[in-house]
Design a protein around this motif. Structure first.
Motif, PDB file in Angstrom:
ATOM      1  N   LEU A 259       3.182  -4.914   6.146  1.00 24.82           N
ATOM      2  CA  LEU A 259       2.939  -4.696   4.716  1.00 24.82           C
ATOM      3  C   LEU A 259       1.819  -3.686   4.509  1.00 24.82           C
ATOM      4  O   LEU A 259       1.878  -2.857   3.588  1.00 24.82           O
ATOM      5  CB  LEU A 259       2.597  -6.021   4.030  1.00 24.82           C
ATOM      6  CG  LEU A 259       2.289  -5.966   2.532  1.00 24.82           C
ATOM      7  CD1 LEU A 259       3.486  -5.436   1.748  1.00 24.82           C
ATOM      8  CD2 LEU A 259       1.887  -7.351   2.014  1.00 24.82           C
ATOM      9  N   ALA A 260       0.791  -3.727   5.374  1.00 22.21           N
ATOM     10  CA  ALA A 260      -0.305  -2.765   5.269  1.00 22.21           C
ATOM     11  C   ALA A 260       0.209  -1.338   5.419  1.00 22.21           C
ATOM     12  O   ALA A 260      -0.236  -0.424   4.702  1.00 22.21           O
ATOM     13  CB  ALA A 260      -1.367  -3.066   6.322  1.00 22.21           C
ATOM     14  N   LEU A 261       1.142  -1.121   6.354  1.00 31.75           N
ATOM     15  CA  LEU A 261       1.682   0.219   6.558  1.00 31.75           C
ATOM     16  C   LEU A 261       2.697   0.582   5.478  1.00 31.75           C
ATOM     17  O   LEU A 261       2.670   1.695   4.939  1.00 31.75           O
ATOM     18  CB  LEU A 261       2.338   0.313   7.940  1.00 31.75           C
ATOM     19  CG  LEU A 261       3.034   1.647   8.270  1.00 31.75           C
ATOM     20  CD1 LEU A 261       2.074   2.818   8.141  1.00 31.75           C
ATOM     21  CD2 LEU A 261       3.633   1.592   9.672  1.00 31.75           C
ATOM     22  N   SER A 262       3.570  -0.347   5.131  1.00 28.65           N
ATOM     23  CA  SER A 262       4.625  -0.025   4.162  1.00 28.65           C
ATOM     24  C   SER A 262       4.062   0.252   2.776  1.00 28.65           C
ATOM     25  O   SER A 262       4.582   1.096   2.039  1.00 28.65           O
ATOM     26  CB  SER A 262       5.655  -1.159   4.090  1.00 28.65           C
ATOM     27  OG  SER A 262       5.099  -2.348   3.549  1.00 28.65           O
ATOM     28  N   SER A 263       2.981  -0.428   2.398  1.00 24.92           N
ATOM     29  CA  SER A 263       2.427  -0.237   1.052  1.00 24.92           C
ATOM     30  C   SER A 263       1.820   1.153   0.896  1.00 24.92           C
ATOM     31  O   SER A 263       2.031   1.812  -0.134  1.00 24.92           O
ATOM     32  CB  SER A 263       1.386  -1.319   0.739  1.00 24.92           C
ATOM     33  OG  SER A 263       0.314  -1.285   1.667  1.00 24.92           O
ATOM     34  N   VAL A 264       1.069   1.622   1.914  1.00 25.58           N
ATOM     35  CA  VAL A 264       0.500   2.970   1.793  1.00 25.58           C
ATOM     36  C   VAL A 264       1.592   4.021   1.911  1.00 25.58           C
ATOM     37  O   VAL A 264       1.511   5.096   1.296  1.00 25.58           O
ATOM     38  CB  VAL A 264      -0.621   3.185   2.834  1.00 25.58           C
ATOM     39  CG1 VAL A 264      -0.065   3.336   4.237  1.00 25.58           C
ATOM     40  CG2 VAL A 264      -1.474   4.401   2.480  1.00 25.58           C
ATOM     41  N   SER A 265       2.658   3.714   2.672  1.00 23.02           N
ATOM     42  CA  SER A 265       3.790   4.649   2.749  1.00 23.02           C
ATOM     43  C   SER A 265       4.492   4.754   1.398  1.00 23.02           C
ATOM     44  O   SER A 265       4.853   5.850   0.956  1.00 23.02           O
ATOM     45  CB  SER A 265       4.780   4.191   3.829  1.00 23.02           C
ATOM     46  OG  SER A 265       4.173   4.164   5.101  1.00 23.02           O
ATOM     47  N   PHE A 266       4.682   3.606   0.745  1.00 24.55           N
ATOM     48  CA  PHE A 266       5.343   3.637  -0.558  1.00 24.55           C
ATOM     49  C   PHE A 266       4.471   4.313  -1.606  1.00 24.55           C
ATOM     50  O   PHE A 266       4.991   4.957  -2.528  1.00 24.55           O
ATOM     51  CB  PHE A 266       5.723   2.236  -1.019  1.00 24.55           C
ATOM     52  CG  PHE A 266       6.349   2.237  -2.391  1.00 24.55           C
ATOM     53  CD1 PHE A 266       7.622   2.749  -2.578  1.00 24.55           C
ATOM     54  CD2 PHE A 266       5.649   1.758  -3.491  1.00 24.55           C
ATOM     55  CE1 PHE A 266       8.193   2.792  -3.841  1.00 24.55           C
ATOM     56  CE2 PHE A 266       6.218   1.792  -4.754  1.00 24.55           C
ATOM     57  CZ  PHE A 266       7.497   2.307  -4.932  1.00 24.55           C
ATOM     58  N   LEU A 298      10.465  -2.751  -7.136  1.00 29.42           N
ATOM     59  CA  LEU A 298      11.607  -2.759  -6.220  1.00 29.42           C
ATOM     60  C   LEU A 298      11.304  -1.931  -4.982  1.00 29.42           C
ATOM     61  O   LEU A 298      11.575  -2.352  -3.851  1.00 29.42           O
ATOM     62  CB  LEU A 298      12.843  -2.214  -6.930  1.00 29.42           C
ATOM     63  CG  LEU A 298      14.093  -2.000  -6.056  1.00 29.42           C
ATOM     64  CD1 LEU A 298      14.597  -3.335  -5.525  1.00 29.42           C
ATOM     65  CD2 LEU A 298      15.178  -1.275  -6.844  1.00 29.42           C
ATOM     66  N   GLY A 299      10.728  -0.755  -5.180  1.00 28.31           N
ATOM     67  CA  GLY A 299      10.431   0.118  -4.056  1.00 28.31           C
ATOM     68  C   GLY A 299       9.403  -0.469  -3.112  1.00 28.31           C
ATOM     69  O   GLY A 299       9.511  -0.320  -1.888  1.00 28.31           O
ATOM     70  N   LEU A 300       8.391  -1.148  -3.659  1.00 27.96           N
ATOM     71  CA  LEU A 300       7.352  -1.754  -2.825  1.00 27.96           C
ATOM     72  C   LEU A 300       7.950  -2.821  -1.912  1.00 27.96           C
ATOM     73  O   LEU A 300       7.633  -2.887  -0.715  1.00 27.96           O
ATOM     74  CB  LEU A 300       6.264  -2.358  -3.719  1.00 27.96           C
ATOM     75  CG  LEU A 300       5.039  -2.949  -3.014  1.00 27.96           C
ATOM     76  CD1 LEU A 300       4.304  -1.884  -2.205  1.00 27.96           C
ATOM     77  CD2 LEU A 300       4.099  -3.588  -4.034  1.00 27.96           C
ATOM     78  N   VAL A 301       8.836  -3.647  -2.474  1.00 30.74           N
ATOM     79  CA  VAL A 301       9.494  -4.683  -1.675  1.00 30.74           C
ATOM     80  C   VAL A 301      10.463  -4.057  -0.684  1.00 30.74           C
ATOM     81  O   VAL A 301      10.505  -4.427   0.496  1.00 30.74           O
ATOM     82  CB  VAL A 301      10.225  -5.682  -2.592  1.00 30.74           C
ATOM     83  CG1 VAL A 301      11.051  -6.672  -1.769  1.00 30.74           C
ATOM     84  CG2 VAL A 301       9.234  -6.428  -3.480  1.00 30.74           C
ATOM     85  N   LEU A 302      11.254  -3.095  -1.157  1.00 31.93           N
ATOM     86  CA  LEU A 302      12.280  -2.490  -0.314  1.00 31.93           C
ATOM     87  C   LEU A 302      11.668  -1.746   0.869  1.00 31.93           C
ATOM     88  O   LEU A 302      12.189  -1.808   1.997  1.00 31.93           O
ATOM     89  CB  LEU A 302      13.126  -1.538  -1.157  1.00 31.93           C
ATOM     90  CG  LEU A 302      14.381  -0.966  -0.497  1.00 31.93           C
ATOM     91  CD1 LEU A 302      15.345  -2.083  -0.102  1.00 31.93           C
ATOM     92  CD2 LEU A 302      15.081   0.018  -1.432  1.00 31.93           C
ATOM     93  N   THR A 303      10.563  -1.043   0.652  1.00 35.52           N
ATOM     94  CA  THR A 303       9.905  -0.328   1.748  1.00 35.52           C
ATOM     95  C   THR A 303       9.454  -1.296   2.834  1.00 35.52           C
ATOM     96  O   THR A 303       9.618  -1.037   4.032  1.00 35.52           O
ATOM     97  CB  THR A 303       8.704   0.472   1.223  1.00 35.52           C
ATOM     98  OG1 THR A 303       9.119   1.306   0.147  1.00 35.52           O
ATOM     99  CG2 THR A 303       8.096   1.324   2.321  1.00 35.52           C
ATOM    100  N   PHE A 304       8.886  -2.426   2.418  1.00 36.74           N
ATOM    101  CA  PHE A 304       8.457  -3.435   3.393  1.00 36.74           C
ATOM    102  C   PHE A 304       9.653  -4.009   4.153  1.00 36.74           C
ATOM    103  O   PHE A 304       9.610  -4.136   5.388  1.00 36.74           O
ATOM    104  CB  PHE A 304       7.700  -4.560   2.683  1.00 36.74           C
ATOM    105  CG  PHE A 304       7.488  -5.768   3.546  1.00 36.74           C
ATOM    106  CD1 PHE A 304       6.569  -5.735   4.589  1.00 36.74           C
ATOM    107  CD2 PHE A 304       8.215  -6.926   3.336  1.00 36.74           C
ATOM    108  CE1 PHE A 304       6.378  -6.852   5.400  1.00 36.74           C
ATOM    109  CE2 PHE A 304       8.031  -8.043   4.142  1.00 36.74           C
ATOM    110  CZ  PHE A 304       7.112  -8.006   5.170  1.00 36.74           C
ATOM    111  N   VAL A 305      10.718  -4.357   3.443  1.00 35.64           N
ATOM    112  CA  VAL A 305      11.890  -4.952   4.084  1.00 35.64           C
ATOM    113  C   VAL A 305      12.506  -3.977   5.087  1.00 35.64           C
ATOM    114  O   VAL A 305      12.874  -4.364   6.215  1.00 35.64           O
ATOM    115  CB  VAL A 305      12.924  -5.385   3.023  1.00 35.64           C
ATOM    116  CG1 VAL A 305      14.246  -5.794   3.678  1.00 35.64           C
ATOM    117  CG2 VAL A 305      12.376  -6.542   2.191  1.00 35.64           C
TER     118      VAL A 305
END
Length: 459
Positions: A259-266, A298-305
């Motif tokens: 989540l730490a990586l996906s959130s900054v990526s999003f 939606l994008g924040l959740v989808l990026t993590f998934v």
């Protein structure tokens, strides 16, 4: 915390660190070069015997010993500063570039301290605003270091995952995360909630299970070349060496790091013309954050998934290629530590311009926190040099620093992942085979990160 704030009427503030620009650079060469660097790193490591590299990682340079006697005092000073910032948020300037609260939290703390943690080690354990107040209250109540209640073992660090997601949602999706009064309410409420949880469950237990800032900063500090051993002796080591001494993370810890990586990526993806075009939004006529709450959530959740799915699939395929009978949870729990250099690299790349510009605003605002005409630090009237990130020359060196950080982070991640692969598979051939799918994922993520830097974005 952040979800409750949606009920409040949001003023029309933009995030202080939002900047938009288009880089007209030969990015194709950088994409190919970055992918090539990660691939070559994998090939070299696959051919090297594990013993020399193991000796390389274990090298230490002892420095000196110091104790924690001043830790409570430092934390109390930090708490006093936090209280002043909350007061400034509630009663100071309404301009997020003049009020020190949003500038300190988003720029100096979230962007700046993360980088310092990655270089100098766990500064947050001294600077956090909870340890000192908790220490005093626990002594006054006679509870000592043990909380009155116990957290269930199965809970793991899922509370920290939930709170980190709420923090990311507030920073990236909420219409006005820089509104000083709104941020003061959120930060003050979270501080009080965390202090109560520490008193109930114990400082150490809640710090490892529920306080997301402490968890995040302690994970980043494992990358630092500076560290302390159990006897309090300070020493130097290679960047990332302390990661290899880590134990496997549980499922909740895996989710937290991803989540730490996906959130900054999003955060980077959500500002691109590509992403906005998917939802029929003209990036040249951006309607504001309120209009993209649904797509952003939606994008924040989808990026993590998607990241979690890709990572677990890479680990699973690697285990199959190596013919390993180790549980997937153990392999994933170890290999996820290789995400730390990548997450730190993305942090550097993403927040570099904010640090350079908003850091100047922060220095000016700290001289007059309550907008009363003070000049405590002699910086209230300083001229902010926003041009430091403008122009072709600045774009060139900024891009090279950001691209270099991302490529270096992925190369170091390959090194760390190979160290864990040798722990999981003592045979060099099996260790190399197990890393092939994960290396392919890292190459793809390198290209993705460089593309984020180069693609047109909005502020």
């Amino acid at each position: 915390m952040s979800f409750a704030l949606v009920l409040l009427p949001p003023p029309a503030f933009a995030h202080a660190s939002d900047r938009g620009h288009v880089l007209l650079l030969p990015t194709g060469y950088y994409l190919i070069g970055g992918a090539f660097a990660v691939a070559i790193s994998f090939l070299v490591l696959a051919l090297l015997p594990p013993d020399p590299l193991g000796r390389f990682w274990r090298r230490r340079l002892p420095l000196f010993t110091f104790n924690d006697s001043a830790r409570t005092i430092v934390s109390l000073i930090s708490f006093a500063g936090f209280a002043i910032l909350i007061t400034a948020g509630l009663f100071g300037s309404r301009d997020p570039l003049s009020n020190p609260l949003p500038l300190v939290i988003w720029t100096l703390l979230w962007a700046g301290l993360t980088l310092l943690q990655g270089v100098f080690g766990d500064l947050w354990s001294w600077l956090n605003p909870w340890y000192g107040p908790w220490r005093l209250l626990s002594r006054l109540t006679g509870r000592g270091d043990v909380g009155a209640w116990r957290l269930p073992q199965w809970l793991g660090c899922w509370p920290a995952v939930v709170l980190f997601f709420a923090f990311a949602w507030f920073e990236l999706i909420d219409p006005a995360p820089d509104d000083p009064a709104r941020l003061a309410f959120a930060a003050g409420l979270y501080w009080l909630f965390t202090l109560i949880a520490m008193l109930l469950f114990g400082y150490d237990k809640w710090s490892r299970s529920g306080e997301f800032l402490t968890m995040f900063f302690s994970m980043v500090a494992r990358f630092a070349p500076v560290g302390r051993d159990e006897q309090g002796r300070l020493g130097l080591c290679w960047p990332g060496a302390k990661l290899l001494a880590a134990e496997p993370l549980p499922a909740s810890g895996i989710a937290f790091l991803l989540l730490a990586l996906s959130s900054v990526s999003f955060d980077g993806l959500s500002k691109t013309f590509f992403w906005l075009g998917l939802f029929g939004i003209n990036p040249l006529e951006f309607p504001g954050r309120t209009a993209v709450i649904g797509s952003g959530s939606l994008g924040l959740v989808l990026t993590f998934v998607l990241l979690a799915g890709a990572f677990l699939l890479a680990v699973l395929l690697g285990q199959r290629l190596a013919g390993s009978d180790r549980p997937l949870a153990q392999a994933a729990g170890l290999l996820v530590w290789s995400i730390v250099p990548i997450a730190l690299a993305y942090h550097v790349a993403h927040y570099l311009t904010a640090l350079l510009v908003d850091g100047q605003y922060a220095l000016a605002s700290l001289s007059d926190p309550l907008a009363l005409g003070w000049n405590l630090l002699g910086t209230a009237d300083m001229q902010v040099e926003a041009g430091i990130v403008a122009g072709a020359g600045s774009a060139w060196w900024l891009w090279n620093i950001q691209a270099g950080a991302i490529i270096s982070g992925h190369v170091l991640a390959v090194l760390v992942a190979h160290g864990f692969a040798w722990r999981l598979h003592p045979q060099p051939a099996r260790a190399a085979l197990s890393q092939f799918p994960l290396t392919v994922l890292m190459i793809a993520y390198t290209i993705f990160g460089l593309w984020l830097l180069a693609t047109p974005t909005v502020g």
